[in-house]
Design a protein around this motif. Structure first.
Motif, PDB file in Angstrom:
ATOM      1  N   LYS A  88       5.347  11.011  35.893  1.00  0.00           N
ATOM      2  CA  LYS A  88       4.444   9.968  36.384  1.00  0.00           C
ATOM      3  C   LYS A  88       3.202   9.858  35.505  1.00  0.00           C
ATOM      4  N   ASN A  89       2.659  11.000  35.097  1.00  0.00           N
ATOM      5  CA  ASN A  89       1.489  10.978  34.217  1.00  0.00           C
ATOM      6  C   ASN A  89       1.811  10.273  32.903  1.00  0.00           C
ATOM      7  N   ALA A  90       2.983  10.552  32.352  1.00  0.00           N
ATOM      8  CA  ALA A  90       3.372   9.945  31.080  1.00  0.00           C
ATOM      9  C   ALA A  90       3.574   8.440  31.219  1.00  0.00           C
ATOM     10  N   LEU A  91       4.222   8.007  32.289  1.00  0.00           N
ATOM     11  CA  LEU A  91       4.453   6.578  32.501  1.00  0.00           C
ATOM     12  C   LEU A  91       3.135   5.833  32.665  1.00  0.00           C
ATOM     13  N   CYS A  92       2.232   6.397  33.442  1.00  0.00           N
ATOM     14  CA  CYS A  92       0.951   5.732  33.673  1.00  0.00           C
ATOM     15  C   CYS A  92       0.103   5.685  32.409  1.00  0.00           C
ATOM     16  N   ALA A  93       0.156   6.738  31.612  1.00  0.00           N
ATOM     17  CA  ALA A  93      -0.590   6.733  30.351  1.00  0.00           C
ATOM     18  C   ALA A  93      -0.097   5.624  29.427  1.00  0.00           C
ATOM     19  N   ALA A  94       1.180   5.302  29.517  1.00  0.00           N
ATOM     20  CA  ALA A  94       1.768   4.287  28.642  1.00  0.00           C
ATOM     21  C   ALA A  94       1.329   2.869  28.997  1.00  0.00           C
ATOM     22  N   VAL A  95       0.874   2.655  30.228  1.00  0.00           N
ATOM     23  CA  VAL A  95       0.500   1.294  30.632  1.00  0.00           C
ATOM     24  C   VAL A  95      -0.985   1.140  30.917  1.00  0.00           C
ATOM     25  N   ALA A  96      -1.754   2.212  30.849  1.00  0.00           N
ATOM     26  CA  ALA A  96      -3.161   2.158  31.238  1.00  0.00           C
ATOM     27  C   ALA A  96      -3.946   1.125  30.435  1.00  0.00           C
ATOM     28  N   ASP A  97      -3.634   0.982  29.138  1.00  0.00           N
ATOM     29  CA  ASP A  97      -4.410   0.055  28.311  1.00  0.00           C
ATOM     30  C   ASP A  97      -4.020  -1.406  28.533  1.00  0.00           C
ATOM     31  N   ARG A  98      -3.043  -1.673  29.383  1.00  0.00           N
ATOM     32  CA  ARG A  98      -2.663  -3.060  29.667  1.00  0.00           C
ATOM     33  C   ARG A  98      -3.421  -3.633  30.856  1.00  0.00           C
ATOM     34  N   ILE A  99      -4.201  -2.822  31.506  1.00  0.00           N
ATOM     35  CA  ILE A  99      -5.000  -3.274  32.634  1.00  0.00           C
ATOM     36  C   ILE A  99      -6.364  -3.704  32.105  1.00  0.00           C
ATOM     37  N   ARG A 100      -6.682  -4.968  32.243  1.00  0.00           N
ATOM     38  CA  ARG A 100      -7.883  -5.539  31.627  1.00  0.00           C
ATOM     39  C   ARG A 100      -9.030  -5.668  32.627  1.00  0.00           C
ATOM     40  N   PRO A 101     -10.255  -5.401  32.195  1.00  0.00           N
ATOM     41  CA  PRO A 101     -11.410  -5.672  33.058  1.00  0.00           C
ATOM     42  C   PRO A 101     -11.429  -7.139  33.479  1.00  0.00           C
ATOM     43  N   GLY A 102     -11.810  -7.385  34.712  1.00  0.00           N
ATOM     44  CA  GLY A 102     -11.886  -8.746  35.216  1.00  0.00           C
ATOM     45  C   GLY A 102     -10.587  -9.303  35.752  1.00  0.00           C
ATOM     46  N   SER A 103      -9.511  -8.531  35.699  1.00  0.00           N
ATOM     47  CA  SER A 103      -8.215  -9.028  36.144  1.00  0.00           C
ATOM     48  C   SER A 103      -7.939  -8.643  37.588  1.00  0.00           C
ATOM     49  N   ILE A 251      19.811  -2.284  31.253  1.00  0.00           N
ATOM     50  CA  ILE A 251      18.537  -3.015  31.340  1.00  0.00           C
ATOM     51  C   ILE A 251      18.393  -3.966  30.158  1.00  0.00           C
ATOM     52  N   ARG A 252      18.697  -3.463  28.969  1.00  0.00           N
ATOM     53  CA  ARG A 252      18.585  -4.316  27.774  1.00  0.00           C
ATOM     54  C   ARG A 252      19.581  -5.463  27.817  1.00  0.00           C
ATOM     55  N   ASP A 253      20.750  -5.233  28.396  1.00  0.00           N
ATOM     56  CA  ASP A 253      21.744  -6.298  28.521  1.00  0.00           C
ATOM     57  C   ASP A 253      21.227  -7.453  29.381  1.00  0.00           C
ATOM     58  N   LEU A 254      20.264  -7.163  30.264  1.00  0.00           N
ATOM     59  CA  LEU A 254      19.659  -8.197  31.090  1.00  0.00           C
ATOM     60  C   LEU A 254      18.486  -8.872  30.394  1.00  0.00           C
ATOM     61  N   GLY A 255      18.257  -8.493  29.138  1.00  0.00           N
ATOM     62  CA  GLY A 255      17.205  -9.116  28.358  1.00  0.00           C
ATOM     63  C   GLY A 255      15.815  -8.591  28.623  1.00  0.00           C
ATOM     64  N   VAL A 256      15.717  -7.407  29.187  1.00  0.00           N
ATOM     65  CA  VAL A 256      14.421  -6.835  29.554  1.00  0.00           C
ATOM     66  C   VAL A 256      14.054  -5.726  28.569  1.00  0.00           C
ATOM     67  N   PRO A 257      12.868  -5.773  27.970  1.00  0.00           N
ATOM     68  CA  PRO A 257      12.442  -4.684  27.085  1.00  0.00           C
ATOM     69  C   PRO A 257      12.300  -3.373  27.850  1.00  0.00           C
ATOM     70  N   VAL A 258      12.710  -2.292  27.212  1.00  0.00           N
ATOM     71  CA  VAL A 258      12.586  -0.954  27.799  1.00  0.00           C
ATOM     72  C   VAL A 258      11.719  -0.099  26.892  1.00  0.00           C
ATOM     73  N   GLU A 259      10.740   0.556  27.472  1.00  0.00           N
ATOM     74  CA  GLU A 259       9.915   1.500  26.731  1.00  0.00           C
ATOM     75  C   GLU A 259      10.148   2.896  27.303  1.00  0.00           C
ATOM     76  N   THR A 260      10.467   3.844  26.444  1.00  0.00           N
ATOM     77  CA  THR A 260      10.679   5.220  26.888  1.00  0.00           C
ATOM     78  C   THR A 260       9.560   6.101  26.368  1.00  0.00           C
ATOM     79  N   VAL A 261       9.102   7.000  27.197  1.00  0.00           N
ATOM     80  CA  VAL A 261       8.005   7.888  26.835  1.00  0.00           C
ATOM     81  C   VAL A 261       8.471   9.335  26.938  1.00  0.00           C
ATOM     82  N   GLU A 262       7.887  10.176  26.128  1.00  0.00           N
ATOM     83  CA  GLU A 262       8.163  11.606  26.172  1.00  0.00           C
ATOM     84  C   GLU A 262       7.371  12.247  27.296  1.00  0.00           C
TER      85      GLU A 262
END
Length: 273
Positions: A88-103, A251-262
């Protein structure tokens, strides 16, 4: 006698959650067998089981650990919150910078999202809309974050709200981003054990410009009672490298990008000699 490396509290909790899963899968297990299975001393295993029993996650009886019913295990917030912490820590670290101020950000009741709280608390003019009481409590004191808790029927097992009041409120909201997880994913299809939570997830997806699905490898290759579409409803899936290749391919067959984290693996405890 060789020195025993002292594990961090996170590593100890990860082991205890693994023990809990093992007991749940087997129904009941002798304590001495658990000690051998996890390569720890009998005293250590008793401490682990005392802790789990004290949190009402299993029963400790004479010489045995006994599981509670499977649905209770899957839905209890006290269990979900402490499982797969490193992932969970790794997944959240991967998306934290996509949350923008004011959103405006929608967040479901998934405990997978809890590690995002510190990063979000440092942002300004952020509006979070959630049905999770736990998330609302964690973010409520952040000076730059406004929290809307979607009220409705409160469910203690999820520590969150659900029902038509929640879905009606979501129909009047337009969010920049939805951050969500899933109980089970099989070949790109999404599942949940309770129908009212399916309705909440669908309403969140309909109210967001973009949506990200965060799910660790333990969620894949499984089903639950109710299905609610596929990962194609999301703009991307973030998972860890332990997810089976066949599930990633679906997932990729459905046309959705997949990101994997260590995921960082805690150092094993050295056995005493």
């Amino acid at each position: 006698m060789a020195a025993r490396t002292r594990l961090s509290q996170t590593a100890v909790e990860e082991r205890r959650q693994t023990v809990l899963r093992y007991v749940a899968e087997h129904g009941e297990t002798r304590i001495d067998e658990l000690a051998r299975q996890f390569d720890v001393s009998l005293m250590t295993m008793h401490r682990d089981l005392d802790d789990l029993a004290g949190r009402h996650l299993l029963r400790k009886e004479r010489g045995r650990a006994v599981a509670f019913p499977a649905l209770t295990m899957e839905t209890a917030t006290r269990f979900r919150e402490n499982s797969a912490l490193a992932a969970k820590n790794a997944l959240c670290a991967a998306v934290a910078d996509r949350i923008r101020p004011g959103s405006t950000v929608l967040m479901d009741d998934s405990t997978t999202l809890f590690p995002l709280v510190p990063a979000m608390a440092g942002l300004d003019q952020l509006h979070v809309v959630t049905n999770s009481v736990g998330l609302a409590q964690r973010l409520g004191s952040a000076p730059g974050v406004s929290v809307t808790l979607l009220g409705g029927q409160y469910r203690g097992d999820f520590n969150s709200c659900t029902g038509p009041t929640v879905t009606r409120a979501l129909s009047r909201i337009r969010a920049d981003l939805a951050l969500m997880s899933a109980t089970a994913v099989l070949e790109g299809r999404l599942f949940h054990p309770l129908s009212d939570y399916v309705e909440v997830k669908l309403a969140m997806l309909a109210s967001a410009e973009q949506a990200l699905l965060l799910a660790d490898h333990s969620k894949f290759g499984k089903t639950a009672t109710y299905t609610y579409g596929t990962v194609a409803d999301y703009h991307a899936v973030i998972t860890d490298t332990g997810t089976p290749d066949a599930e990633l391919a679906a997932i990729r067959d459905l046309g959705v990008p997949v990101e994997t984290v260590e995921v960082e693996t805690p150092e094993p405890e050295e056995p005493s000699l």
